[in-house]
Scaffold this motif. Structure first.
Motif, PDB file in Angstrom:
ATOM      1  N   ASN A  20      48.160 -10.968  40.453  1.00  0.00           N
ATOM      2  CA  ASN A  20      46.960 -10.669  39.669  1.00  0.00           C
ATOM      3  C   ASN A  20      45.824 -11.524  40.228  1.00  0.00           C
ATOM      4  OD1 ASN A  20      44.924 -11.122  37.464  1.00  0.00           O
ATOM      5  ND2 ASN A  20      46.259  -9.706  36.361  1.00  0.00           N
ATOM      6  N   GLY A  22      42.827 -11.984  39.065  1.00  0.00           N
ATOM      7  CA  GLY A  22      42.151 -12.781  38.046  1.00  0.00           C
ATOM      8  C   GLY A  22      42.855 -14.114  37.829  1.00  0.00           C
ATOM      9  N   PHE A 118      40.433  -7.596  34.706  1.00  0.00           N
ATOM     10  CA  PHE A 118      41.044  -8.857  34.249  1.00  0.00           C
ATOM     11  C   PHE A 118      40.527  -9.147  32.850  1.00  0.00           C
ATOM     12  CE2 PHE A 118      41.135 -13.636  34.199  1.00  0.00           C
ATOM     13  CZ  PHE A 118      42.524 -13.747  34.134  1.00  0.00           C
ATOM     14  N   LEU A 119      41.450  -9.371  31.928  1.00  0.00           N
ATOM     15  CA  LEU A 119      41.088  -9.573  30.518  1.00  0.00           C
ATOM     16  C   LEU A 119      40.298  -8.372  30.018  1.00  0.00           C
ATOM     17  CD1 LEU A 119      40.232 -13.401  30.563  1.00  0.00           C
ATOM     18  CD2 LEU A 119      42.377 -12.299  29.899  1.00  0.00           C
ATOM     19  N   TRP A 120      39.060  -8.584  29.507  1.00  0.00           N
ATOM     20  CA  TRP A 120      38.313  -7.470  28.930  1.00  0.00           C
ATOM     21  C   TRP A 120      37.337  -6.812  29.905  1.00  0.00           C
ATOM     22  CZ3 TRP A 120      37.376 -12.600  27.878  1.00  0.00           C
ATOM     23  CH2 TRP A 120      36.133 -13.086  28.290  1.00  0.00           C
ATOM     24  N   ASP A 128      29.975  -8.782  34.261  1.00  0.00           N
ATOM     25  CA  ASP A 128      30.622  -8.473  32.985  1.00  0.00           C
ATOM     26  C   ASP A 128      29.666  -7.644  32.123  1.00  0.00           C
ATOM     27  OD1 ASP A 128      31.987  -8.394  30.606  1.00  0.00           O
ATOM     28  OD2 ASP A 128      31.716 -10.518  30.133  1.00  0.00           O
ATOM     29  N   SER A 180      32.082 -10.881  38.053  1.00  0.00           N
ATOM     30  CA  SER A 180      32.836 -11.489  36.954  1.00  0.00           C
ATOM     31  C   SER A 180      33.787 -12.573  37.461  1.00  0.00           C
ATOM     32  CB  SER A 180      33.638 -10.415  36.218  1.00  0.00           C
ATOM     33  OG  SER A 180      32.798  -9.456  35.641  1.00  0.00           O
ATOM     34  N   VAL A 184      34.359 -16.424  36.138  1.00  0.00           N
ATOM     35  CA  VAL A 184      35.664 -16.987  35.766  1.00  0.00           C
ATOM     36  C   VAL A 184      35.867 -18.324  36.460  1.00  0.00           C
ATOM     37  CG1 VAL A 184      38.167 -16.682  35.934  1.00  0.00           C
ATOM     38  CG2 VAL A 184      36.717 -14.745  35.292  1.00  0.00           C
TER      39      VAL A 184
END
Length: 223
Positions: A20, A22, A118-120, A128, A180, A184
């Motif tokens: 992954n 992310g 990744f995530l939302w 984002d 994004s 992060v």
């Protein structure tokens, strides 16, 4: 081979374990902060020492306000006597920012990051759309900046707070248009920085308080 290509190899290696990208960014950020940990401790310790000798520096500035050359000589003497390196405070910050441009290029140009959720947020290579990451970037950056100031420091407190707020707002605005994945990296880096600085404060100032209490007890027994 450029820094961006080197980062690409590093991320592919981390991805081979995480599967992954992310999580790979999170792991990479923690590894970087871990490598810089000894330098960050030295940085915080130097800042603490500098804050402690500020009253001496202020007196020298008043005494030699009309002789800049003599003032610089006396200030350097104070630094040497107290084993303070004023240039040793910026290495972790410099290295962290050196990584930013290659990270930006990596996220924008490498196909591995394009369309990866990744995530939302739907794509690590794009901003984002919910604006949550930019807000978190600003908040964590502000908390990181205020915990970076050693306790008891009173010099230019209002200016430091104003600068912290300005930089937090600026980076929040800037992150709105950045990938994004880069946000992060910033957020994890800031959170790591906050935690390590709180630990440094506990280590340095608790040790100092323990020594002070021990000295008082020893003096009282001597009497």
């Amino acid at each position: 081979m450029g820094v961006t290509e080197i980062l690409g190899y590093i991320f592919r290696f981390i991805y081979s374990f995480t599967h992954n990208y992310g999580i790979a960014i999170v792991v990479f950020t923690v590894l970087v902060k871990g490598v810089l940990l000894p330098f960050s401790f030295q940085q915080f310790h130097s800042m603490k020492k500098i804050s402690e000798i500020q009253p001496i520096i202020a007196k020298l500035q008043e005494k030699y306000k009309n002789d800049k050359e003599k003032l610089n000589q006396e200030i350097m003497k104070v630094y040497q006597e107290n084993k303070v390196n004023p240039l040793g405070c910026g290495l972790p910050v410099i290295i962290s920012f050196i990584i930013l441009v290659p990270m930006y290029n990596l996220l924008r140009t490498y196909s591995e990051f394009k369309g990866v959720p990744f995530l939302w947020f739907p794509d690590l290579s794009k901003p984002d759309p919910t604006f949550i990451l930019p807000v978190l970037t600003g908040i964590t950056m502000y908390l990181s900046s205020i915990t970076a100031t050693p306790p008891g420091t009173t010099q230019n407190t209002s200016q430091n707070k104003t600068m912290s707020i300005f930089m937090s707002v600026f980076f929040t605005w800037m992150t709105i248009s950045l990938p994004s994945g880069l946000a992060v990296y910033w957020i994890i880096s800031n959170v790591f920085q906050i935690v390590q600085q709180l630990i440094f404060i506990k280590m340095l100032y608790t040790a100092e308080s323990t020594v002070a209490v021990s000295s008082v007890k020893k003096d009282s027994r001597g009497k």
